[in-house]
Design a protein around this motif. Structure first.
Motif, PDB file in Angstrom:
ATOM      1  N   SER A  34      25.717  39.823  45.495  1.00 27.76           N
ATOM      2  CA  SER A  34      26.577  40.959  45.187  1.00 27.76           C
ATOM      3  C   SER A  34      27.921  40.494  44.618  1.00 27.76           C
ATOM      4  N   GLY A  35      28.324  41.136  43.526  1.00 37.36           N
ATOM      5  CA  GLY A  35      29.590  40.792  42.881  1.00 37.36           C
ATOM      6  C   GLY A  35      29.491  39.705  41.833  1.00 37.36           C
ATOM      7  N   SER A  36      28.314  39.111  41.672  1.00 36.05           N
ATOM      8  CA  SER A  36      28.145  38.088  40.637  1.00 36.05           C
ATOM      9  C   SER A  36      27.836  38.770  39.299  1.00 36.05           C
ATOM     10  N   ILE A  37      28.009  38.019  38.236  1.00 32.29           N
ATOM     11  CA  ILE A  37      27.741  38.537  36.892  1.00 32.29           C
ATOM     12  C   ILE A  37      26.280  38.975  36.786  1.00 32.29           C
ATOM     13  N   ALA A  38      26.058  40.162  36.224  1.00 28.22           N
ATOM     14  CA  ALA A  38      24.696  40.646  35.978  1.00 28.22           C
ATOM     15  C   ALA A  38      24.090  39.809  34.859  1.00 28.22           C
ATOM     16  N   ARG A  39      22.964  39.211  35.113  1.00 27.01           N
ATOM     17  CA  ARG A  39      22.306  38.353  34.135  1.00 27.01           C
ATOM     18  C   ARG A  39      21.526  39.187  33.113  1.00 27.01           C
ATOM     19  N   ALA A  40      21.049  38.528  32.093  1.00 29.54           N
ATOM     20  CA  ALA A  40      20.414  39.186  30.950  1.00 29.54           C
ATOM     21  C   ALA A  40      19.211  40.042  31.330  1.00 29.54           C
ATOM     22  N   GLY A  41      18.385  39.581  32.233  1.00 23.59           N
ATOM     23  CA  GLY A  41      17.193  40.343  32.613  1.00 23.59           C
ATOM     24  C   GLY A  41      17.536  41.717  33.154  1.00 23.59           C
ATOM     25  N   ARG A  42      18.520  41.790  34.027  1.00 29.83           N
ATOM     26  CA  ARG A  42      18.949  43.067  34.590  1.00 29.83           C
ATOM     27  C   ARG A  42      19.583  43.956  33.526  1.00 29.83           C
TER      28      ARG A  42
END
Length: 145
Positions: A34-42
Motif C-alpha cells: 500500500s502506498g507504492s507506485i502502481a505498476r504498469a500491469g495495474r
C-alpha cells in the motif's frame, strides 16, 4: 604501458549511485504494498476497464460513436477521480490517484489529468518513477491502495 587499473573504471559499468532502486524511492514511497507506485500491469488493467465501460455506454446511447466514447471516458475520469480519487478501473485494480504530498487529487487536477490522458501521448511518456506527463503536470501520483 596501459595498466588494468587505468581501464577498470569503465569496465565496471556506469555509476548508478544516484539512480533509484525502485520506482517511487526518490519520492519517499515504499517499494511494494500500500502506498507504492502502481505498476504498469495495474495501470493497463484500469484503463482497459474504464475504456470498456465507456465503450459499452457509447454503444448503447450513441451507437458506438468514437467521440462519444472518448467524452464518456473523460467524464468518468474527471468525475470519479475528482471526487473519489479513483475511477471504476482504478478501484478494481486496487489503485488510486493522490497529490504528490498525499492529499486527494481534487477536481481541477482530475480535469486536467483526464484531458491530457485523452491525448494518449502524455500517458505513455513517463519518468523513472513511472509518472506520466499527465501526472507530472498536475503533481499527482497513481499508487496502490
Amino acid at each position: 604501458m596501459v595498466d588494468r587499473n587505468d581501464i577498470g573504471s569503465w569496465l565496471s559499468g556506469p555509476d548508478t549511485s544516484g539512480i533509484s532502486k525502485y520506482p517511487g524511492e526518490r519520492l519517499g514511497l515504499p517499494e511494494s504494498g500500500s502506498g507504492s507506485i502502481a505498476r504498469a500491469g495495474r495501470r493497463i488493467l484500469a484503463i482497459v476497464l474504464d475504456w470498456g465501460i465507456a465503450l459499452l455506454i457509447s454503444n448503447f446511447a450513441f451507437g458506438g460513436d468514437s467521440w462519444a466514447t472518448l467524452a464518456i471516458f473523460a467524464a468518468e475520469q474527471m468525475l470519479l477521480v475528482g471526487t473519489l480519487g479513483y475511477s471504476i478501473g482504478h478501484r478494481v485494480a486496487g489503485i488510486h490517484v493522490l497529490r504528490l504530498g498525499g492529499g486527494p487529487a481534487g477536481p481541477m487536477a482530475a480535469m486536467v489529468r483526464s484531458l491530457l490522458l485523452c491525448l494518449v501521448i502524455p500517458a505513455v511518456i513517463f519518468d523513472p518513477d513511472q509518472r506520466g506527463l499527465h501526472d507530472k503536470a498536475m503533481n499527482t501520483i497513481l499508487v496502490r491502495r
